[in-house]
Design an enzyme around this catalytic site. Structure first.
Site, short mmCIF file in Angstrom:
data_model
loop_
_atom_site.label_atom_id
_atom_site.label_comp_id
_atom_site.label_asym_id
_atom_site.label_seq_id
_atom_site.Cartn_x
_atom_site.Cartn_y
_atom_site.Cartn_z
N GLY A 1 5.54 -29.97 29.45
CA GLY A 1 6.40 -29.48 30.53
C GLY A 1 7.18 -28.26 30.10
O GLY A 1 6.72 -27.46 29.28
N LYS B 1 14.75 -18.63 30.78
CA LYS B 1 13.53 -18.71 29.98
C LYS B 1 13.88 -18.30 28.54
O LYS B 1 14.37 -17.20 28.31
CB LYS B 1 12.44 -17.79 30.53
CG LYS B 1 11.11 -18.00 29.82
CD LYS B 1 9.94 -17.43 30.57
CE LYS B 1 8.65 -17.70 29.82
NZ LYS B 1 7.50 -17.07 30.46
N GLY C 1 11.81 -23.30 21.24
CA GLY C 1 12.40 -23.18 22.57
C GLY C 1 12.90 -21.78 22.91
O GLY C 1 13.58 -21.59 23.92
N ARG D 1 5.35 -26.64 40.40
CA ARG D 1 3.99 -26.19 40.10
C ARG D 1 2.99 -27.24 40.58
O ARG D 1 3.34 -28.42 40.71
CB ARG D 1 3.81 -26.04 38.58
CG ARG D 1 4.84 -25.12 37.92
CD ARG D 1 5.14 -25.57 36.49
NE ARG D 1 6.18 -24.76 35.89
CZ ARG D 1 5.95 -23.68 35.13
NH1 ARG D 1 4.71 -23.31 34.87
NH2 ARG D 1 6.94 -22.98 34.63
N ASP E 1 -0.77 -25.69 35.83
CA ASP E 1 0.65 -25.67 35.47
C ASP E 1 1.25 -24.27 35.58
O ASP E 1 2.47 -24.11 35.49
CB ASP E 1 0.87 -26.25 34.06
CG ASP E 1 0.19 -25.43 32.98
OD1 ASP E 1 -0.90 -24.91 33.24
OD2 ASP E 1 0.75 -25.30 31.88
N ASN E 2 0.41 -23.25 35.78
CA ASN E 2 0.89 -21.89 36.00
C ASN E 2 0.74 -21.48 37.46
O ASN E 2 0.81 -20.30 37.78
CB ASN E 2 0.12 -20.89 35.12
CG ASN E 2 0.43 -21.08 33.65
OD1 ASN E 2 1.49 -21.58 33.30
ND2 ASN E 2 -0.49 -20.71 32.78
#
Length: 495
Positions: A109, A131, A144, A216, A296-297
């Site tokens: 995720g 982000k 991260g 998504r 997922d994109n």
């Protein structure tokens, strides 16, 4: 955070930064990891203006703290904890779990993206996401963080795509740490290696990207997988909740809320199909290639979401792929097929919610089965617009594809020059990278005459030229202009 379920195993305070399995719930409350000594790099003054925000706000100390990961400056109704979400991965309709460190799919995720704000501004709902905001339970052991290089590319790409009329997530702010760096694989000077061959220290950055939601297809898929395997007693209910949330966040103004839930799902399938096919046609129009278009994109709201490995086609190549790890299946002209595979996963994920309603299920299935035809229609409409024609001409198009491939044409410059409706190929030749033979020139001239005749018969050529210019951008993303921008930024020059 008010309408969906938090992971019941999560900590109350958001101190949840180590990889672990998340087996239920829609999100994990998690605090971002603040940048050390955050410094302002840039903000989108265009987007600030749309939101009604003052440009000075980007330089405000408290604002900088919040959007560089320090939520201690936030006060109600904002919270001092953000949220990260899990999703599933499928590539071309094949489900994968091995990307997750536990081999179960329960650890995949938002590994470095943490949402911190959701609000309605000028009647439009926006979610703001950091982000590079530090590790979450989905970080798979990574740090991260995002580096300045990729953050600059994403920041610029989002606002560039918006300016070209391509549906996209947006850029709000970009901050960099003056003291924190991370090591990443990269390329040595003048390297010809396919894979990175050195390790480089990079400044750490946080960009804030903004969208109505970050839902998504892979997220719907995760809840459908849990429901299918009966992973926990509320699995099917959580699938229903996330799909209702998608309608609320992304389709509220387009779906009549008085319809039954089953009818709303049929409408959702139609609208998502329309948005996704339009989006991919737009990508082809401007030369954009989403180098890794997995489920997922793929934003369930039908806009460009993940600027990971992406690029823009310069020399026309139907197999252009900006990412060394991408392969032909995600290349420039294969994007419609990848989109169809993602739409199929959306269909498969939502379908269980219609199990009790045979009539609605049949309508829902019909919408899905019509995807390829709808996609082809959008692409043909787009090519007709690029060529200034009232309708798609297959013969003319096929011949053009052969000619521009043989002549190594610059995709953007060629269509921009064509928008002036020239009567001689000499004008078009400024877009050719290779020298052409007399025979090829004659073929070009013959094609140009056939095309011009169709355009001139179609109506007022001045109006057609204007419309073509609105379809065919003048300025293209050039990697050789972007690279010096982020290299200078890494030296502290943000101009």
């Amino acid at each position: 955070m008010d309408t969906l379920n938090a992971d019941p195993d999560a900590t109350g305070d958001g101190d949840d930064h180590r990889p672990r399995q998340v087996v239920s719930g829609h999100f994990v409350p998690v605090t971002p990891t603040p940048l050390a000594e955050p410094e302002y790099v840039t903000h989108s003054s265009t987007f600030f203006k749309e939101l009604g925000l003052s440009d000075e706000l980007a330089l405000n100390e408290k604002f900088r703290h919040v959007f560089s990961g320090d939520l201690s400056a936030a006060h109600g109704p904002m919270r001092q904890v953000g949220w990260a979400t899990g999703y599933a991965l499928s590539i071309y309709g094949t489900e994968y779990t091995q990307q997750c460190p536990f081999g179960t799919g329960n650890g995949y995720g938002d590994g470095r993206a943490i949402s911190v704000f959701e609000g309605i501004i000028n009647g439009q709902r926006w979610e703001m996401q950091l982000k590079g905001g530090g590790p979450t339970p989905y970080c798979r052991g990574a740090d991260g963080r995002a580096v300045l290089r990729s953050s600059v590319r994403e920041f610029l790409a989002q606002e560039y795509m918006q300016a070209l009329g391509v549906p996209t997530s947006r850029s709000l702010t970009l901050y960099v740490s003056k003291s924190e760096t991370v090591t990443r694989p990269w390329y040595s000077q003048d390297s010809h290696s396919i894979d990175p061959d050195i390790l480089v220290d990079n400044p750490v950055a946080i960009s804030t990207r903004v969208a109505p939601s970050f839902l998504r297809v892979g997220q719907l898929e995760l809840f459908a997988r849990r429901a299918r395997s009966d992973a926990h007693p509320r699995a099917l209910e959580e699938l229903r909740m996330i799909v209702s949330h998608l309608i609320e966040r992304e389709y509220k103004s387009d779906i009549d809320q008085t319809l039954s839930f089953a009818d709303q799902l049929v409408e959702l399938a139609k609208l998502f199909r329309q948005r996704l096919t339009t989006l991919v046609a737009n990508w082809l129009r401007v030369g954009y290639c989403q180098g890794n278009f997995n489920s997922d994109n793929c934003a369930a709201g039908g806009f460009t979401l993940d600027y990971g490995p992406f690029g823009f086609c310069e020399i026309f190549d139907p197999w252009f792929q900006p990412w060394t790890g991408g392969g032909k299946h995600f290349s420039f002209f294969n994007q419609p097929v990848a989109a169809e595979a993602n739409y199929h996963m959306f269909w498969q994920s939502v379908r269980p919610l219609l199990a009790e309603d045979a009539e609605s299920l049949e309508h829902f299935d019909q919408v899905c089965h019509g995807f390829a035809e709808a996609m082809q229609g959008q692409i043909q409409t787009m090519w007709a617009a690029k060529l200034g024609l009232p309708e798609f001409n297959p013969e003319l198009f096929k011949e053009l594809m052969q000619l521009i491939t043989q002549s190594e044409v610059d995709y953007t410059i060629f269509f921009r020059e064509l928008s002036h409706i020239p009567d001689d190929i000499s004008v078009l030749k400024k877009s050719f990278y290779s020298k052409t033979s007399q025979q090829l020139d004659e073929q070009w001239q013959s094609w140009l005459k056939s095309w011009r005749d169709l355009v001139i018969n179609a109506g007022n050529s001045t109006e057609i030229s204007t419309k073509m210019k609105q379809t065919n951008p003048k300025y293209a993303w050039r990697e050789w202009l972007i690279v010096p921008a982020y290299q200078q930024a890494m030296q502290g020059d943000y101009t």
